[in-house]
Write a protein that holds these residues in place. Sequence first.
Motif, PDB file in Angstrom:
ATOM      1  N   ARG A 231      -1.849  -2.006  -2.771  1.00  0.00           N
ATOM      2  CA  ARG A 231      -0.536  -1.405  -2.984  1.00  0.00           C
ATOM      3  C   ARG A 231      -0.697   0.104  -2.800  1.00  0.00           C
ATOM      4  N   VAL A 232       0.159   0.698  -1.971  1.00  0.00           N
ATOM      5  CA  VAL A 232       0.045   2.126  -1.688  1.00  0.00           C
ATOM      6  C   VAL A 232       1.275   2.865  -2.203  1.00  0.00           C
ATOM      7  N   ASP A 233       1.099   4.155  -2.483  1.00  0.00           N
ATOM      8  CA  ASP A 233       2.173   4.948  -3.079  1.00  0.00           C
ATOM      9  C   ASP A 233       3.386   5.040  -2.168  1.00  0.00           C
ATOM     10  N   LEU A 234       3.169   5.487  -0.931  1.00  0.00           N
ATOM     11  CA  LEU A 234       4.244   5.657   0.046  1.00  0.00           C
ATOM     12  C   LEU A 234       3.804   5.035   1.360  1.00  0.00           C
ATOM     13  N   ALA A 235       4.737   4.435   2.076  1.00  0.00           N
ATOM     14  CA  ALA A 235       4.357   3.770   3.320  1.00  0.00           C
ATOM     15  C   ALA A 235       5.495   3.778   4.324  1.00  0.00           C
ATOM     16  N   TRP A 236       5.090   3.772   5.588  1.00  0.00           N
ATOM     17  CA  TRP A 236       5.992   3.535   6.713  1.00  0.00           C
ATOM     18  C   TRP A 236       5.462   2.264   7.374  1.00  0.00           C
ATOM     19  N   PRO A 237       5.895   1.102   6.869  1.00  0.00           N
ATOM     20  CA  PRO A 237       5.264  -0.166   7.280  1.00  0.00           C
ATOM     21  C   PRO A 237       5.326  -0.430   8.779  1.00  0.00           C
ATOM     22  N   ASP A 238       6.414  -0.026   9.452  1.00  0.00           N
ATOM     23  CA  ASP A 238       6.516  -0.281  10.885  1.00  0.00           C
ATOM     24  C   ASP A 238       5.465   0.475  11.683  1.00  0.00           C
ATOM     25  N   LEU A 239       4.989   1.590  11.115  1.00  0.00           N
ATOM     26  CA  LEU A 239       3.969   2.388  11.794  1.00  0.00           C
ATOM     27  C   LEU A 239       2.579   2.180  11.191  1.00  0.00           C
TER      28      LEU A 239
ATOM     29  N   VAL B  81      10.979  13.896   2.366  1.00  0.00           N
ATOM     30  CA  VAL B  81      12.297  13.553   2.912  1.00  0.00           C
ATOM     31  C   VAL B  81      13.112  14.823   3.169  1.00  0.00           C
ATOM     32  N   LEU B  82      13.066  15.768   2.239  1.00  0.00           N
ATOM     33  CA  LEU B  82      13.828  16.999   2.411  1.00  0.00           C
ATOM     34  C   LEU B  82      13.308  17.844   3.567  1.00  0.00           C
ATOM     35  N   ARG B  83      12.077  17.608   3.979  1.00  0.00           N
ATOM     36  CA  ARG B  83      11.523  18.308   5.131  1.00  0.00           C
ATOM     37  C   ARG B  83      11.743  17.554   6.436  1.00  0.00           C
ATOM     38  N   GLY B  84      12.563  16.513   6.368  1.00  0.00           N
ATOM     39  CA  GLY B  84      12.989  15.848   7.592  1.00  0.00           C
ATOM     40  C   GLY B  84      12.187  14.638   8.012  1.00  0.00           C
ATOM     41  N   LEU B  85      11.227  14.210   7.209  1.00  0.00           N
ATOM     42  CA  LEU B  85      10.443  13.027   7.559  1.00  0.00           C
ATOM     43  C   LEU B  85      11.218  11.763   7.194  1.00  0.00           C
ATOM     44  N   PRO B  86      10.930  10.657   7.888  1.00  0.00           N
ATOM     45  CA  PRO B  86      11.629   9.403   7.552  1.00  0.00           C
ATOM     46  C   PRO B  86      11.354   9.005   6.105  1.00  0.00           C
ATOM     47  N   ARG B  87      12.350   8.397   5.488  1.00  0.00           N
ATOM     48  CA  ARG B  87      12.179   7.995   4.091  1.00  0.00           C
ATOM     49  C   ARG B  87      11.130   6.888   3.992  1.00  0.00           C
ATOM     50  N   PRO B  88      10.121   7.067   3.141  1.00  0.00           N
ATOM     51  CA  PRO B  88       9.086   6.041   3.024  1.00  0.00           C
ATOM     52  C   PRO B  88       9.478   4.919   2.073  1.00  0.00           C
ATOM     53  N   VAL B  89       8.741   3.832   2.158  1.00  0.00           N
ATOM     54  CA  VAL B  89       8.848   2.742   1.184  1.00  0.00           C
ATOM     55  C   VAL B  89       7.895   3.071   0.036  1.00  0.00           C
ATOM     56  N   THR B  90       8.389   2.953  -1.171  1.00  0.00           N
ATOM     57  CA  THR B  90       7.597   3.290  -2.351  1.00  0.00           C
ATOM     58  C   THR B  90       6.875   2.055  -2.882  1.00  0.00           C
ATOM     59  N   GLN B  91       5.613   2.241  -3.271  1.00  0.00           N
ATOM     60  CA  GLN B  91       4.792   1.170  -3.839  1.00  0.00           C
ATOM     61  C   GLN B  91       4.777  -0.060  -2.920  1.00  0.00           C
ATOM     62  N   HIS B  92       4.453   0.189  -1.666  1.00  0.00           N
ATOM     63  CA  HIS B  92       4.439  -0.883  -0.667  1.00  0.00           C
ATOM     64  C   HIS B  92       3.169  -1.724  -0.789  1.00  0.00           C
ATOM     65  N   VAL B  93       3.318  -3.033  -0.684  1.00  0.00           N
ATOM     66  CA  VAL B  93       2.187  -3.951  -0.732  1.00  0.00           C
ATOM     67  C   VAL B  93       1.731  -4.256   0.699  1.00  0.00           C
ATOM     68  N   ILE B  94       0.464  -3.947   0.977  1.00  0.00           N
ATOM     69  CA  ILE B  94      -0.139  -4.268   2.271  1.00  0.00           C
ATOM     70  C   ILE B  94      -0.821  -5.626   2.153  1.00  0.00           C
ATOM     71  N   SER B  95      -0.541  -6.489   3.083  1.00  0.00           N
ATOM     72  CA  SER B  95      -1.178  -7.809   3.087  1.00  0.00           C
ATOM     73  C   SER B  95      -1.731  -8.097   4.480  1.00  0.00           C
ATOM     74  N   ARG B  96      -2.656  -9.041   4.539  1.00  0.00           N
ATOM     75  CA  ARG B  96      -3.224  -9.464   5.822  1.00  0.00           C
ATOM     76  C   ARG B  96      -3.447 -10.963   5.759  1.00  0.00           C
ATOM     77  N   ASP B  97      -2.893 -11.660   6.745  1.00  0.00           N
ATOM     78  CA  ASP B  97      -2.994 -13.125   6.791  1.00  0.00           C
ATOM     79  C   ASP B  97      -2.472 -13.747   5.497  1.00  0.00           C
ATOM     80  N   GLY B  98      -1.432 -13.136   4.950  1.00  0.00           N
ATOM     81  CA  GLY B  98      -0.816 -13.674   3.739  1.00  0.00           C
ATOM     82  C   GLY B  98      -1.539 -13.344   2.459  1.00  0.00           C
TER      83      GLY B  98
END
Length: 300
Positions: free
Chosen positions: A226-234, A204-221
Motif C-alpha cells: 500500500r503506497v501513500d500516493l499513486a498514479w495507477p495508470d502510470l 495538486v495546487l502545483r498543477g500535477l494530476p490528482r493522485p490516488v491516496t493509500q493505493h493498494v498495489i497488487s500483482r497476479d491478484g
Amino acid sequence: MPRRPAKPAALQRRVFRGADAIRAGLITRDQLRSSAWRTIFRDIYVERDATTSHRTRCIAALAYLLPPEAVITGRSAALVHGVDLMPDGDPVEVLMPTPFGPIAGVKVLFGRAAEDDIHRRADRLRLASPRRTCWDLAQHLDAVEAVVYVDAMIARGLVTRAELEDYAWSRSGEKGWRKMLTAAQLADPAAQSPQESRLRVNLVLRGLPRPVTQHVISRDGHFVARVDLAWPDLKIAVEYDGRWHGDPAQLDRDRARLNRILGADWLVLHVTAKRLRDDLDGFVTELSAAIAARRARSAR
C-alpha cells in the motif's frame, strides 16, 4: 519554617476568576501571587500543578472572558471535535459577530454563525458545528493547512465532502464561499497523516494530476504493498518518509517492500520531511519529469 501557600478548598481543582475569589473573601491578592497558583488568562487562575488542556482554556474563555454570543471555532473547535493538530499553547479561537478584544491568549475571528451551526454542550461550550468549523478553517488558514484539517474532520466521520460542498454552494456569493468549496474538493479522507495531506495538496495546487491516496498495489491478484500516493495508470507512487521507528529491522522491511513494488514495474519516489519543507519545487520537477516519461513510454 516557611508558611505553606494558602489553597482554600473552595478554589481547588477548578478554574476561577481572581477578582471574584477575592470579593468572596476566599483569598487575598497577595496569596494569589504565591507559588500555589498560576494564570491561564489574565486574572483567571488554576492550581499550579493542575493540568489545563486546550478544552479547559476554551471553557474558561467562554465562562469568564467573552460575551454570551461567542462561539468556539476554527482549530480550537476541531480539537474539541477530536482533531487535535494545534501546537501547545496556541490561542483559543472564537467566533464573534462584532469586534472584541484584544484578549491575550484568545484569537477572535469575526462572523455570524447560524443557530443550526452552534452546538451547545453539557460542558458549557458553545461550539461551532463540524461544517461551520471547516468553513472558518478555510477562511483563516491557507489552502493547504485548511485541507489538512478538513481531511482529518472527514476521516473521523464528523462531516462528509458532499456536506461541505453543499454547505459552500448554499452560501454562494458570500465572501469566502469559494475557499470552502476548494477545501472540500481538495479533501481526501483516506489521508493518514497531516504531512501526507500537505504533500498531496501541494502537488495538486502545483498543477500535477490528482493522485490516488493509500493505493493498494497488487500483482497476479496478490497484495504487494500500500503506497501513500499513486498514479495507477502510470505505475508511479510517492511515499512520504516521515515515519521512523526504533526497530533496527525496519530498514530491512522497508527495503524488501520497495523491492516488491519495483518488481511490479512501479516507479517509487520518496519525500522526506526536510524535502517537503525546503525543496518541494525540486521534488515537483522530478515528479513531473517521471510522469512525462511514463506517459511517453505508454504512448509508444
